[in-house]
Design a protein around this motif. Sequence first.
Motif, PDB file in Angstrom:
ATOM      1  N   ILE A  21       0.865  -1.177   0.000  1.00 24.47           N
ATOM      2  CA  ILE A  21       0.000   0.000   0.000  1.00 24.47           C
ATOM      3  C   ILE A  21       0.899   1.224   0.000  1.00 24.47           C
ATOM      4  O   ILE A  21       1.688   1.411   0.937  1.00 24.47           O
ATOM      5  N   CYS A  79       4.488   0.624   0.842  1.00 26.01           N
ATOM      6  CA  CYS A  79       4.781  -0.034   2.122  1.00 26.01           C
ATOM      7  C   CYS A  79       4.300  -1.487   2.061  1.00 26.01           C
ATOM      8  O   CYS A  79       3.120  -1.737   1.843  1.00 26.01           O
ATOM      9  N   SER A 137       4.968  -4.586   9.227  1.00 25.93           N
ATOM     10  CA  SER A 137       5.657  -4.134   8.026  1.00 25.93           C
ATOM     11  C   SER A 137       6.813  -5.057   7.692  1.00 25.93           C
ATOM     12  O   SER A 137       7.536  -5.506   8.580  1.00 25.93           O
ATOM     13  N   LEU A 147      -2.133   1.906   7.505  1.00 23.96           N
ATOM     14  CA  LEU A 147      -0.918   2.388   6.856  1.00 23.96           C
ATOM     15  C   LEU A 147      -0.162   3.365   7.760  1.00 23.96           C
ATOM     16  O   LEU A 147       1.063   3.281   7.891  1.00 23.96           O
ATOM     17  N   ARG A 185       3.595   2.500   9.165  1.00 23.49           N
ATOM     18  CA  ARG A 185       4.706   3.409   8.850  1.00 23.49           C
ATOM     19  C   ARG A 185       5.419   3.901  10.102  1.00 23.49           C
ATOM     20  O   ARG A 185       6.582   4.248  10.053  1.00 23.49           O
TER      21      ARG A 185
END
Length: 108
Positions: free
Chosen positions: A29, A32, A63, A92, A96
């Motif tokens: 996405i 990422c 992640s 997301l 991150r």
Amino acid sequence: MIQKLANYIIRPPRIKYKEEGLDVNEYIIDGCKISREDFNVHWTFKKVVNFRDEIIKTTVYYSENEKEKPDLGVFYCHGNSGNRISVSECLLHLIRKNFLVITFDFTG
């Protein structure tokens, strides 16, 4: 009729999804790479179920882009009539920031 309307506002119908729709375990996405693992909650080697015999479904997101493992985790608890898929609104951003994200379906 008024009671039906009140029940709809107080406890709206739960958003439903099919487990088969969750078949992708890795996706990208906005650059990422995110991995997802699904599992059922167990307690002393038994599945945890509610009074309707529903199993607690859980998902962990993390992640694959980070060189370090996440230091912190977030338990995402959905709102009334939501489900564990609701985390997509903020996933997301959390990934991150290098958070491990855990979400589950309340069985009600």
